[in-house]
Design an enzyme around this catalytic site. Structure first.
Site, PDB file in Angstrom:
ATOM      1  N   LEU A  88      -0.013  19.628   5.892  1.00 52.48           N
ATOM      2  CA  LEU A  88      -1.110  18.787   6.350  1.00 52.48           C
ATOM      3  C   LEU A  88      -2.212  18.694   5.310  1.00 52.48           C
ATOM      4  O   LEU A  88      -3.390  18.815   5.602  1.00 52.48           O
ATOM      5  CB  LEU A  88      -1.678  19.311   7.679  1.00 52.48           C
ATOM      6  CG  LEU A  88      -0.752  19.163   8.876  1.00 52.48           C
ATOM      7  CD1 LEU A  88      -1.404  19.752  10.112  1.00 52.48           C
ATOM      8  CD2 LEU A  88      -0.411  17.701   9.116  1.00 52.48           C
ATOM      9  N   CYS A  89      -1.786  18.574   4.070  1.00 52.17           N
ATOM     10  CA  CYS A  89      -2.789  18.379   3.030  1.00 52.17           C
ATOM     11  C   CYS A  89      -2.295  17.302   2.066  1.00 52.17           C
ATOM     12  O   CYS A  89      -2.388  17.441   0.861  1.00 52.17           O
ATOM     13  CB  CYS A  89      -3.113  19.676   2.308  1.00 52.17           C
ATOM     14  SG  CYS A  89      -1.689  20.663   1.887  1.00 52.17           S
ATOM     15  N   GLY A  90      -1.731  16.241   2.612  1.00 48.83           N
ATOM     16  CA  GLY A  90      -1.304  15.125   1.784  1.00 48.83           C
ATOM     17  C   GLY A  90      -0.167  15.512   0.862  1.00 48.83           C
ATOM     18  O   GLY A  90       0.702  16.294   1.234  1.00 48.83           O
TER      19      GLY A  90
END
Lengths: 291, 140
Positions: A88-90
């Site tokens: 969930l951090c690109g």
């Protein structure tokens, strides 16, 4: 009306998602601040360290220390990859992983084997699925980045290097350029190149030393490795949180757009329902009047 | 009064201390050494050991887990991977760390693994306890 209820449910769901992404954004921001503080507190140590090392390594035979000796032939290198533990951090983790794959392919094309060390769960999971062999893996450690962790990681590289298992050690981490730009970076840790060690020359000082300069260097160089690894870990952690902040910010914005579109659709459907109902009533009244 | 010298203790986690003092005594690998104002530029490897510094008639102690000291005429910089001031040492925690270290030493002796590291951890724990005991304000 079934359609209306459906849209309403969807809106409620997206609102909840937005709540979560917003919270995650704030958590990432708080963590980012924490890591940045840590980096700030580490800076004086790192600066002083390279200053001392710089003035010390002048006038010392580069071959005097095994960590400085350039190998004649390299047929096996170690790669230490640092990734985050969580997603969930690109594209943050993927960028690092791709860089690692590129590095390994390149080394192999030059006829070198790669001993692979991975720090952080995401990198481990990825290469596990592809049956890449690990020399060592450290999952679940990126939550708290401290100097002990750096020592632990540095020791892995140092051990492989000193035992002659590998002739070069590389560190792959994410360099933090700004909130929106994090760059996967490969750095050679070992052997320590003299330029990297001696970046201070204008204010170099003549010291009296105890014990001899060579002996101090023996003590100092392994510690220098800890310093390098620690700053790599800190940069990666900073990058991770910055990337997560950006990703969650985007997600929150997307939720907002979705909600807007859904609300529009909802209003249209409601208006349509009202219009239909009105038509019915008017139609009924007209029919009565006619009758 | 004699000239003072600036003492800075720097660890990776923070700048532990920055203070003008009269004299600094630290444990080098070749034994203890003292530093006063105007010392020649000097660089020493530090052993796991205690450091003390005196200002007026107050002496303070700190535990240093190995590192370096850089001395110029006006300033002493101690670069330590870990350091604690005596008054900040949590004795209970230090006690527990010592017990853990003891277990590690015993275990590694039996299995012949990483004995040196276990022993170093033990040494650090003992030093912390020793230095903590000093915070009562004993004379040098």
């Amino acid at each position: 009306m079934a359609a209306l209820r459906d849209i309403q449910n969807k809106i409620a769901a997206v609102k909840k998602t937005r709540q979560i992404t917003r919270a995650m954004n704030m958590v990432a921001a708080a963590r980012l601040r924490q890591v940045q503080e840590r980096t700030e507190r580490f800076r004086p140590y790192a600066a002083k360290f390279s200053e001392v090392l710089g003035s010390l390594s002048e006038g010392i035979d580069q071959e005097a220390h095994p960590l400085l000796a350039q190998p004649e032939q390299v047929n096996r290198v170690a790669l230490i990859l640092i990734t985050a533990d969580r997603g969930l951090c690109g594209s943050f983790n993927m960028n690092l992983i791709l860089q690692a794959q590129k590095f390994m392919t390149q080394q192999k094309s030059e006829g070198r084997e790669v001993a692979f060390y991975a720090v952080g769960r995401k990198g481990i999971e990825f290469f596990n699925r592809r049956n890449v062999e690990f020399a060592e893996k450290l999952p679940g450690v990126m939550n708290v980045v401290d100097f002990d962790l750096a020592t632990q990681v540095a020791r892995l590289g140092l051990g492989a290097f000193l035992s002659g298992e590998v002739q070069e050690v590389y560190l792959l981490y994410s360099r933090f350029r700004s909130i929106v730009s994090q760059i996967p970076t490969v750095e050679k840790l070992l052997p320590i190149s003299p330029e990297a060690a001696g970046d201070e020359d204008e204010s170099s000082q003549e010291y009296l030393t105890e014990p001899s300069a060579e002996e101090i260097l023996v003590d100092l160089l392994p510690r220098y490795l800890n310093v390098r690894v620690y700053s790599g870990l800190l940069e990666t952690s900073t990058s991770e949180n910055a990337a997560r902040m950006a990703a969650m910010d985007n997600a929150t914005k997307n939720c907002k757009d979705l909600i807007q579109n859904l609300t529009l659709a909802f209003n249209k459907a409601r208006q349509a329902a009202i219009t239909t109902e009105l038509m019915d009533i008017v139609g009924g009244a007209e029919a009565l009047k006619a009758g | 009064m004699a000239n003072k010298i600036l003492l800075e203790v720097v660890t990776p986690d923070k700048l532990l201390l920055s203070k003008e003092v009269e004299v600094v005594v630290a444990t080098g690998v070749d034994g203890e050494f003292g530093v006063l104002h105007g010392h020649v530029p000097f660089l020493a490897s530090l052993d796991i050991g205690e450091m003390r510094f005196k200002d007026g008639n107050q002496t303070e102690y700190a535990a240093i887990a190995g590192g370096f000291a850089e001395v110029t005429g006006e300033k002493v910089t101690i670069l330590a991977e870990a350091a604690e001031l005596a008054r900040e040492i949590d004795i209970d925690r230090a006690q527990r760390a010592r017990e853990r270290a003891q277990q590690r030493v015993d275990k590694s002796r039996a299995e012949e693994l990483d004995y040196a590291r276990a022993e170093a951890a033990m040494q650090r724990a003992m030093m912390r306890l020793k230095v903590a005991g000093r915070s009562g304000g004993m004379a040098v």
